[in-house]
Each structure stands twice: as structure tokens, then as C-alpha cells.
Design a protein around this motif. Structure first.
Motif, PDB file in Angstrom:
ATOM      1  N   GLY A  25      -2.486   5.597  -3.771  1.00  0.00           N
ATOM      2  CA  GLY A  25      -3.517   6.175  -4.633  1.00  0.00           C
ATOM      3  C   GLY A  25      -2.982   6.476  -6.020  1.00  0.00           C
ATOM      4  N   ALA A  26      -1.737   6.944  -6.094  1.00  0.00           N
ATOM      5  CA  ALA A  26      -1.123   7.226  -7.397  1.00  0.00           C
ATOM      6  C   ALA A  26      -0.947   5.933  -8.195  1.00  0.00           C
ATOM      7  N   LEU A  27      -0.531   4.871  -7.542  1.00  0.00           N
ATOM      8  CA  LEU A  27      -0.348   3.596  -8.229  1.00  0.00           C
ATOM      9  C   LEU A  27      -1.688   3.045  -8.723  1.00  0.00           C
ATOM     10  N   GLU A  28      -2.751   3.251  -7.960  1.00  0.00           N
ATOM     11  CA  GLU A  28      -4.072   2.812  -8.398  1.00  0.00           C
ATOM     12  C   GLU A  28      -4.548   3.610  -9.605  1.00  0.00           C
ATOM     13  N   LEU A  29      -4.247   4.913  -9.650  1.00  0.00           N
ATOM     14  CA  LEU A  29      -4.570   5.715 -10.837  1.00  0.00           C
ATOM     15  C   LEU A  29      -3.877   5.142 -12.069  1.00  0.00           C
ATOM     16  N   ILE A  30      -2.635   4.764 -11.917  1.00  0.00           N
ATOM     17  CA  ILE A  30      -1.870   4.182 -13.024  1.00  0.00           C
ATOM     18  C   ILE A  30      -2.517   2.883 -13.484  1.00  0.00           C
ATOM     19  N   ARG A  31      -2.874   2.032 -12.560  1.00  0.00           N
ATOM     20  CA  ARG A  31      -3.449   0.734 -12.923  1.00  0.00           C
ATOM     21  C   ARG A  31      -4.791   0.893 -13.624  1.00  0.00           C
ATOM     22  N   ARG A  32      -5.613   1.855 -13.174  1.00  0.00           N
ATOM     23  CA  ARG A  32      -6.893   2.112 -13.847  1.00  0.00           C
ATOM     24  C   ARG A  32      -6.672   2.639 -15.256  1.00  0.00           C
ATOM     25  N   ALA A  33      -5.685   3.513 -15.418  1.00  0.00           N
ATOM     26  CA  ALA A  33      -5.395   4.057 -16.745  1.00  0.00           C
ATOM     27  C   ALA A  33      -4.960   2.952 -17.701  1.00  0.00           C
ATOM     28  N   VAL A  44       3.877   0.247  -0.153  1.00  0.00           N
ATOM     29  CA  VAL A  44       2.860   0.510  -1.178  1.00  0.00           C
ATOM     30  C   VAL A  44       2.738  -0.668  -2.135  1.00  0.00           C
ATOM     31  N   LEU A  45       3.860  -1.183  -2.608  1.00  0.00           N
ATOM     32  CA  LEU A  45       3.836  -2.305  -3.542  1.00  0.00           C
ATOM     33  C   LEU A  45       3.243  -3.556  -2.899  1.00  0.00           C
ATOM     34  N   ASP A  46       3.610  -3.815  -1.651  1.00  0.00           N
ATOM     35  CA  ASP A  46       3.071  -4.984  -0.959  1.00  0.00           C
ATOM     36  C   ASP A  46       1.560  -4.850  -0.779  1.00  0.00           C
ATOM     37  N   ARG A  47       1.106  -3.658  -0.441  1.00  0.00           N
ATOM     38  CA  ARG A  47      -0.333  -3.443  -0.268  1.00  0.00           C
ATOM     39  C   ARG A  47      -1.079  -3.602  -1.589  1.00  0.00           C
ATOM     40  N   SER A  48      -0.467  -3.184  -2.690  1.00  0.00           N
ATOM     41  CA  SER A  48      -1.118  -3.276  -3.992  1.00  0.00           C
ATOM     42  C   SER A  48      -1.221  -4.715  -4.487  1.00  0.00           C
ATOM     43  N   GLY A  49      -0.407  -5.599  -3.939  1.00  0.00           N
ATOM     44  CA  GLY A  49      -0.483  -6.999  -4.326  1.00  0.00           C
ATOM     45  C   GLY A  49       0.139  -7.311  -5.671  1.00  0.00           C
TER      46      GLY A  49
END
Length: 424
Positions: free
Chosen positions: A173-181, A220-225
Motif C-alpha cells: 500500500g505504501a508503494l502504491e501511494l508513492i506511485r500515485r504521487a 511486495v516488488l514482485d506483486r507491484s510488477g
């Protein structure tokens, strides 16, 4: 004052140290000291917009905001491990009433104490604690530069206290926040890095801790693709981390955003929660920063956009240009309406030069609102967009609603296609 220089292709012209001063965003003074820049009004406007964005994004994601002091006893950083692993980058202790206090190099020990100050049940977890807070690093003068390497840092920081089963989801979830930002900011990461320990004694000695943490972050990285590479020697002293790397126009890399898994500090501070079995359990601490330090974020934004920020970030969002003195009263009324709507607007009056000269002076402003005799009589405005488009005259209320939608939506496009607002 508006920009004196447009976005340019040459790398040297995109250096944030040059642009930042010419755009009146920040500056320095020898009496304040090296690595201690101050923010001018336009730079403060960009910084404030970033702060509002990240606080709102965190609030929507279930974070609770706190404030903590920038000083702590030396003992605090001895417990956290910063003193033994990081003291060379900390300012010297200050003697105060028989105790030694230190300017903090990090916010995590303070957040650990805030967590420890109250009892917690497993039902409260994950507990997401965020702060835009100051921290201080005793950087050597030779590495200081502009906003990228400073001694007083305003960090967008957060710590998530959770169970082991929740770690992967929270880090994702934290990595997705970063990507949206990054999408809202209009910037691209240079690469994603899994930062692992290297040889030497600067890391906490617990092989099992490192193995478990690295395994979770790989998941986490693998799931994020996202494509990533593992690099040894770049981990924090207490655990591995995901680093989101950015690059300046010359190709030099730095870290902007991070996600870290920490088993060490919960142990050091004896953090616990009461589980469903009624027993005490140790939480895991996930460190994360969406936009890193505000200083480095703004430095990168200046260079990435050449000063032509996305509309929601621009120091001046609307430049109001009356064609002649006869339209000045209407321009002042438009200025008030913009400010009432929360837009950052400025008036470029006819005494500042010809209309063409004023348009050129405001070329980095996303929206230039031109008011001539025809527009004033009809309560309309003719918009020029920064990208060169000229829109047909339209009602002021309609124009402000469209601009407001772009700004409020943190859109990187200046104007969404709309048949009602055809451009010439």
C-alpha cells in the motif's frame, strides 16, 4: 515576480540551483549557513501545495498525523541504534541541565515512543502514524548543494505498526501511494532498488532479521510488477528497503522515496500489542516516505519541469492580464474570485508593459486570463494556456470551474478535452 527564463533543453539550464534562484523559489545567506536554504514566497507556495497533497493522501489512506520534537536525549538514539551506527552524520550533543540532547537525525525513534506511550490491541493494527517533521544531518560542506543535500530537512515520514501477517500488504500500500504521487507530480522514477546490507559493521547483526525483511520486500516488488534490482551496501542500518531512485538532467541518481521493514526498533523499544490470545506480541515497524524530503522533492520538480510545474503545484496558477486600464477593475474582481476559489492568482496590470510583454513574462504560469473590452462587457475571459493554446472567450464562472477541476484533481494536463471549450 514571474520567471525570467523559460524551460530550456540544456542540462545546465535545468539545474535547480540556478532555476530556483531565478524563479524566486529559494535562496541562501552566509549568515544562516551552508546547507540551510530559505524559501521565498513562490517556493513556499510550491512546498505548501506538496504538504497539502501528501497529508490529504495519507489521511485518505488511514494515516493519523502527529507532531514530535526535533530534539531528543542522546540516550534515545543510543537505544534506537542511531548513535552507534549513525553518529558521524549527527550534530554534536548539547549539554542541557546535566543531560545531553541531540538534534534528531530521524523521526522513527520519536514515533516508537509515541506508540509505546499507550497500550494497543491487535484490533487497532495496522496503526499508521505520519508526520511532516524536521530532522537534521551534519553533512560535510563539500557535498551540500541547493536543495538536494541540506542540513535541515523537512521529511514526509510515516511508520506503520502492524502484525507480521500485515507487513506485505502495508508495504505494498505504501508503494502504491508513492506511485500515485509520482503520477500527480508528473515525474518518472529512474529505477526501483532493493537495498540490501553489504560487508562491514554498520548494520545490525541479526541474519534472520535481514532474511525475513528482504523476503517480504521482494514479495511486495514482485506483486507491484515493477522492474527492480537488488544492490548491496545501500540498506538502512536496521533493515533492507525499497528505494525509489530519481535522476537529474545530468543522469545523477538519488533516492526520493522509500519503504523499509524494521524488526529491530520494536525490539529495542520493547514495543508490543495484546493479541487475540491475551498475550503480548511484538509489532513490526514499516517505515515509508511518499515524497521523501520536501527539499529534494522540490529540487527534482524544478529540474524535471524546468519551472513549468503542474497547475496544482504552480506558485502562480492564474495570471490576470487586462488589455488596458479600462479593464483593470474587472481584472481585480477576477483576482478576488480566483482567490476566493483557492487559486493562486496575480494581476499583471497594463503599467507592467505591453500585453505581449506581460504574456511573455508569465509564460510559466499555467493559465493566462486576458480581459479586453468585449470580455469585460460579457463577464467573460479569454484563456491562454501555457502550452500555447488559446481558448475561445467563455464565462468567468465556467473558466474558473474548469481550472479548479484540474487543480483539485491534481491533473498534469492543463485542460481536458471538452467540446464546449474548443481552442483555436
Amino acid at each position: 515576480m514571474w520567471s525570467l527564463v523559460p524551460p530550456l533543453e540544456e542540462t545546465a539550464m535545468h539545474d535547480h540551483r540556478r532555476l530556483g534562484r531565478e524563479l524566486d523559489l529559494f535562496d541562501t545567506d552566509p549568515l544562516m549557513g551552508a546547507g540551510l536554504p530559505y524559501w521565498l514566497p513562490d517556493g513556499a507556495a510550491v512546498r505548501h501545495a506538496l504538504e497539502e497533497y501528501v497529508r490529504d493522501a495519507e489521511r485518505r489512506a488511514g494515516y493519523q498525523h502527529v507532531y514530535s520534537p526535533v530534539l531528543g536525549k542522546r540516550e534515545l538514539y543510543e537505544i534506537s541504534g542511531h548513535w552507534s551506527h549513525y553518529s558521524e552524520d549527527m550534530f554534536p550533543p548539547m549539554d542541557l541541565g546535566g543531560e545531553q540532547v541531540v538534534l534528531r537525525p530521524s523521526l522513527c525513534p520519536h514515533h516508537a515512543l509515541i506508540y509505546r506511550s499507550r497500550s494497543h490491541s491487535y484490533r487497532e493494527l495496522p496503526l499508521r502514524m505520519a508526520e511532516l517533521g524536521g530532522m537534521y544531518r551534519s553533512e560535510m560542506s563539500g557535498v551540500l548543494g541547493g536543495l538536494t543535500r541540506v542540513r535541515a530537512i523537512q521529511l514526509n515520514d510515516a511508520h506503520i505498526f502492524c502484525t507480521l501477517d500485515q507487513v506485505a500488504e502495508e508495504a505494498y500500500g505504501a508503494l502504491e501511494l508513492i506511485r500515485r504521487a509520482y503520477r500527480a507530480l508528473g515525474i518518472e522514477p529512474a529505477r526501483y532498488r532493493l537495498s540490501l546490507p553489504g560487508p562491514g559493521g554498520k548494520y545490525v547483526a541479526d541474519p534472520e532479521l535481514w532474511r525475513r525483511s528482504a523476503e517480504l520486500l521482494r514479495e511486495v516488488l514482485d506483486r507491484s510488477g515493477v522492474a527492480y534490482e537488488a544492490v548491496e551496501g545501500e540498506a538502512a542500518f536496521y533493515g533492507p528497503k525499497i528505494d525509489v531512485q530519481i535522476a537529474d538532467p545530468a543522469g545523477r541518481e538519488s533516492t526520493l522515496s522509500t519503504v523499509q521493514v524494521d524488526f529491530h526498533q520494536p525490539e529495542q523499544f520493547d514495543l508490543h500489542y495484546i493479541g487475540p490470545d491475551g498475550a503480548r506480541h511484538r509489532p513490526v515497524m514499516v517505515h515509508r516516505s511518499v515524497i521523501g524530503s520536501l527539499e529534494r522533492a522540490v529540487a527534482h520538480l524544478i529540474e524535471a519541469h524546468g519551472g513549468a510545474f503542474p497547475a496544482w503545484l504552480a506558485p502562480t496558477q492564474v495570471a490576470i492580464l487586462p488589455v488596458s486600464d479600462a479593464e483593470t477593475d474587472d481584472a481585480v474582481r477576477l483576482l478576488r474570485r480566483c482567490r476566493d476559489q483557492g487559486l493562486r492568482a496575480r494581476l499583471a496590470a497594463p503599467d507592467a508593459g505591453t500585453l505581449g510583454a506581460r504574456i511573455r513574462a508569465a509564460r510559466l504560469v499555467p493559465y493566462q486570463a486576458v480581459i479586453g473590452a468585449r470580455e469585460a462587457a460579457a463577464d467573460q475571459v479569454a484563456l491562454r494556456l501555457r502550452d500555447g493554446r488559446r481558448l475561445d472567450a467563455q464565462p468567468v464562472s465556467q473558466a474558473l470551474a474548469r481550472i479548479g477541476a484540474v487543480v483539485d484533481g491534481h491533473d498534469t494536463a492543463l485542460w481536458n478535452s471538452d467540446p464546449v471549450a474548443a481552442h483555436r
